[in-house]
Write an enzyme that holds these catalytic residues in place. Structure first.
Site, PDB file in Angstrom:
ATOM      1  N   LYS A   1      37.619  57.289  37.349  1.00 25.21           N
ATOM      2  CA  LYS A   1      37.356  55.606  37.687  1.00 25.21           C
ATOM      3  C   LYS A   1      36.701  55.853  38.805  1.00 25.21           C
ATOM      4  O   LYS A   1      35.896  54.707  38.916  1.00 25.21           O
ATOM      5  CB  LYS A   1      38.114  54.316  36.292  1.00 25.21           C
ATOM      6  CG  LYS A   1      37.813  53.411  36.264  1.00 25.21           C
ATOM      7  CD  LYS A   1      35.764  53.571  36.007  1.00 25.21           C
ATOM      8  CE  LYS A   1      35.609  51.704  36.214  1.00 25.21           C
ATOM      9  NZ  LYS A   1      33.950  51.247  35.496  1.00 25.21           N
TER      10      LYS A   1
ATOM     11  N   LYS B   1      37.287  44.637  44.063  1.00 27.19           N
ATOM     12  CA  LYS B   1      38.439  45.139  43.996  1.00 27.19           C
ATOM     13  C   LYS B   1      38.448  46.932  44.093  1.00 27.19           C
ATOM     14  O   LYS B   1      39.713  47.299  43.864  1.00 27.19           O
ATOM     15  CB  LYS B   1      39.152  44.593  42.837  1.00 27.19           C
ATOM     16  CG  LYS B   1      40.397  44.762  42.141  1.00 27.19           C
ATOM     17  CD  LYS B   1      39.961  45.981  40.163  1.00 27.19           C
ATOM     18  CE  LYS B   1      38.919  46.187  39.322  1.00 27.19           C
ATOM     19  NZ  LYS B   1      38.800  46.148  38.221  1.00 27.19           N
TER      20      LYS B   1
ATOM     21  N   SER C   1      40.142  48.209  34.871  1.00 25.06           N
ATOM     22  CA  SER C   1      39.823  48.684  35.624  1.00 25.06           C
ATOM     23  C   SER C   1      41.270  48.892  36.821  1.00 25.06           C
ATOM     24  O   SER C   1      41.165  48.116  37.671  1.00 25.06           O
ATOM     25  CB  SER C   1      38.463  48.965  37.284  1.00 25.06           C
ATOM     26  OG  SER C   1      37.557  49.613  35.819  1.00 25.06           O
TER      27      SER C   1
HETATM   28  P1  NAD Z   1      35.224  39.251  32.827  1.00 25.20           P
HETATM   29  O1  NAD Z   1      36.482  38.361  34.026  1.00 25.20           O
HETATM   30  O2  NAD Z   1      33.954  39.218  32.572  1.00 25.20           O
HETATM   31  O3  NAD Z   1      36.681  39.140  32.247  1.00 25.20           O
HETATM   32  C1  NAD Z   1      38.134  39.109  32.040  1.00 25.20           C
HETATM   33  C2  NAD Z   1      38.480  38.635  30.314  1.00 25.20           C
HETATM   34  O4  NAD Z   1      39.751  38.308  30.959  1.00 25.20           O
HETATM   35  C3  NAD Z   1      38.310  36.912  31.253  1.00 25.20           C
HETATM   36  O5  NAD Z   1      38.136  36.145  29.667  1.00 25.20           O
HETATM   37  C4  NAD Z   1      39.489  35.842  31.356  1.00 25.20           C
HETATM   38  O6  NAD Z   1      39.279  34.791  30.723  1.00 25.20           O
HETATM   39  C5  NAD Z   1      40.612  36.688  30.348  1.00 25.20           C
HETATM   40  N1  NAD Z   1      41.924  36.993  31.279  1.00 25.20           N
HETATM   41  C6  NAD Z   1      41.900  36.709  33.063  1.00 25.20           C
HETATM   42  N2  NAD Z   1      43.195  36.509  33.136  1.00 25.20           N
HETATM   43  C7  NAD Z   1      43.714  37.240  31.531  1.00 25.20           C
HETATM   44  C8  NAD Z   1      45.200  36.822  31.092  1.00 25.20           C
HETATM   45  N3  NAD Z   1      46.373  36.461  31.614  1.00 25.20           N
HETATM   46  N4  NAD Z   1      45.401  37.350  29.544  1.00 25.20           N
HETATM   47  C9  NAD Z   1      44.902  36.557  28.968  1.00 25.20           C
HETATM   48  N5  NAD Z   1      43.342  37.028  29.266  1.00 25.20           N
HETATM   49  C10 NAD Z   1      42.977  36.818  30.667  1.00 25.20           C
HETATM   50  O7  NAD Z   1      35.882  41.168  33.457  1.00 25.20           O
HETATM   51  P2  NAD Z   1      34.703  42.136  33.071  1.00 25.20           P
HETATM   52  O8  NAD Z   1      33.516  42.283  33.335  1.00 25.20           O
HETATM   53  O9  NAD Z   1      35.409  42.212  31.573  1.00 25.20           O
HETATM   54  O10 NAD Z   1      35.923  43.293  33.435  1.00 25.20           O
HETATM   55  C11 NAD Z   1      37.171  43.846  32.976  1.00 25.20           C
HETATM   56  C12 NAD Z   1      37.561  44.887  33.383  1.00 25.20           C
HETATM   57  O11 NAD Z   1      36.394  45.785  32.630  1.00 25.20           O
HETATM   58  C13 NAD Z   1      37.883  45.017  35.015  1.00 25.20           C
HETATM   59  O12 NAD Z   1      38.608  45.544  35.156  1.00 25.20           O
HETATM   60  C14 NAD Z   1      36.829  45.554  35.462  1.00 25.20           C
HETATM   61  O13 NAD Z   1      36.637  46.302  36.418  1.00 25.20           O
HETATM   62  C15 NAD Z   1      36.596  46.516  34.669  1.00 25.20           C
HETATM   63  N6  NAD Z   1      35.558  46.846  34.103  1.00 25.20           N
HETATM   64  C16 NAD Z   1      33.757  45.952  33.874  1.00 25.20           C
HETATM   65  C17 NAD Z   1      32.456  47.060  33.712  1.00 25.20           C
HETATM   66  C18 NAD Z   1      31.233  45.378  33.719  1.00 25.20           C
HETATM   67  O14 NAD Z   1      30.192  46.095  34.085  1.00 25.20           O
HETATM   68  N7  NAD Z   1      31.481  43.801  33.523  1.00 25.20           N
HETATM   69  C19 NAD Z   1      32.616  47.969  33.448  1.00 25.20           C
HETATM   70  C20 NAD Z   1      33.320  48.414  33.466  1.00 25.20           C
HETATM   71  C21 NAD Z   1      34.194  48.441  33.893  1.00 25.20           C
END
Ligand code: NAD
Length: 295
Positions: free
Chosen positions: A170, A239, A95
């Site tokens: 989104k 965010k 997102s």
């Molecule tokens: P999260 O923090 O659980 O996962 C993010 C992952 O990215 C982690 O494993 C982290 O180690 C990795 N990461 C961070 N920096 C990095 C880098 N420089 N290189 C490689 N990997 C890196 O987050 P999430 O909840 O999985 O969300 C991911 C995205 O999806 C976000 O943009 C969020 O807004 C969106 N989203 C989340 C949900 C939800 O319910 N959790 C639902 C819809 C959308």
């Protein structure tokens, strides 16, 4: 077809698992080594950098926390574009702001790499079940070419428009989620302060005009179970509300309710709850009112 996946977090891990189950050779990269090791044990192939991953994959999926990280993942010295090949497709499912997506798409286009924004809704449960709603922006031919992969991850796939259109919707969706979540927390605490049983409130409001996704998905499974493991982290919803505020500023439009909801999430962040699920905003109201909704 080799598929790459960067960002094996709360959402990315179950999505990556579904691709392995669907028999796609899956190359992965994440800065979190235990997450990588776990996926390797399930059949994925680890890469040492986004560059190495790009050298091996036709389609690359990103599921990262924010636009700054997406941009570094593309443009860094060991980034995707350094290993990019003409004809491959990058699908950013994080997102992020549509303006950032359009900048990244333009850079990719210089190397004849297709770029698609495809943020999702449905949470960790939807990611695990492969039933996410996917909101896609990008060129029709590029979108159609990756549809079989998107269908592994989601059930409802909407091609909303050109590049950035998926990100735009989104932002609108998560503006509503943020406002609804803050409202649910405020309302449930008022109810308990008035002497009501949280279970009874949930049962009745679920069947009444005050119901919402935030109430149904977050009350029984998170708040009432005193379980705030994300889920969807407060930092991430903060965010997303910031993305809504930025979008509105650019359009000279006020967003008073989003601004207020964002401040509720800011209070939760200030209490150190940023990594907890969005339902943990209830702790802010519980503290203010001196009651507890949780069991
Ligand atoms: P999260 O923090 O659980 O996962 C993010 C992952 O990215 C982690 O494993 C982290 O180690 C990795 N990461 C961070 N920096 C990095 C880098 N420089 N290189 C490689 N990997 C890196 O987050 P999430 O909840 O999985 O969300 C991911 C995205 O999806 C976000 O943009 C969020 O807004 C969106 N989203 C989340 C949900 C939800 O319910 N959790 C639902 C819809 C959308």
């Amino acid at each position: 077809m080799n598929v790459g996946f960067i960002g094996i977090g709360a959402m990315g891990k179950p999505m990556a698992q579904n691709l392995v189950t669907a028999n796609y050779p899956l190359y992965i990269y994440d800065v979190n080594q235990p997450a990588v090791a776990d996926m390797v044990a399930q059949g994925a192939i680890a890469c040492n950098s986004p560059r190495e991953l790009a050298q091996n994959c036709q389609v690359i999926i990103l599921m990262l926390p924010n636009a700054a990280i997406v941009e570094t993942t593309l443009t860094g010295e060991q980034g995707l574009l350094a290993g990019g090949q003409a004809g491959q497709t990058i699908i950013d499912m994080s997102s992020v702001a549509s303006a950032s997506t359009r900048r990244m798409a333009a850079l990719a286009q210089v190397q004849q790499i297709n770029y698609i924004d495809a943020p999702v809704s449905g949470g960790v449960t939807g990611a695990a079940a492969g039933t996410l709603t996917i909101m896609v922006g990008g060129e029709t031919t590029a979108v159609q070419a990756v549809e079989p992969i998107l269908k592994v991850l989601g059930k409802k796939i909407y091609h909303v428009g050109g590049i950035g259109a998926g990100d735009s919707i989104k932002v609108v969706n998560n503006l509503l989620l943020g406002i609804n979540m803050a409202a649910v927390a405020e309302a449930l605490v008022l109810g308990v302060k008035s002497g009501l049983d949280p279970q009874v409130m949930l049962e009745i409001i679920k069947e009444s005009s005050g119901r919402s996704y935030a109430l149904e998905a977050k009350t029984a499974n998170f708040i009432l179970k005193n379980n705030f493991a994300p889920g969807f982290a407060i930092d991430l919803e903060y965010k997303d509300l910031e993305l809504a505020m930025e979008t509105a500023k650019g359009l000279d439009m006020p967003l008073p309710l989003a601004a207020m909801a964002q401040q509720v999430f800011a209070m939760a962040k200030a209490k150190g709850l940023g990594r907890e699920d969005i339902s943990a905003v209830i702790k802010v109201w519980e503290e203010l009112a001196g009651v507890q909704v949780r069991e």
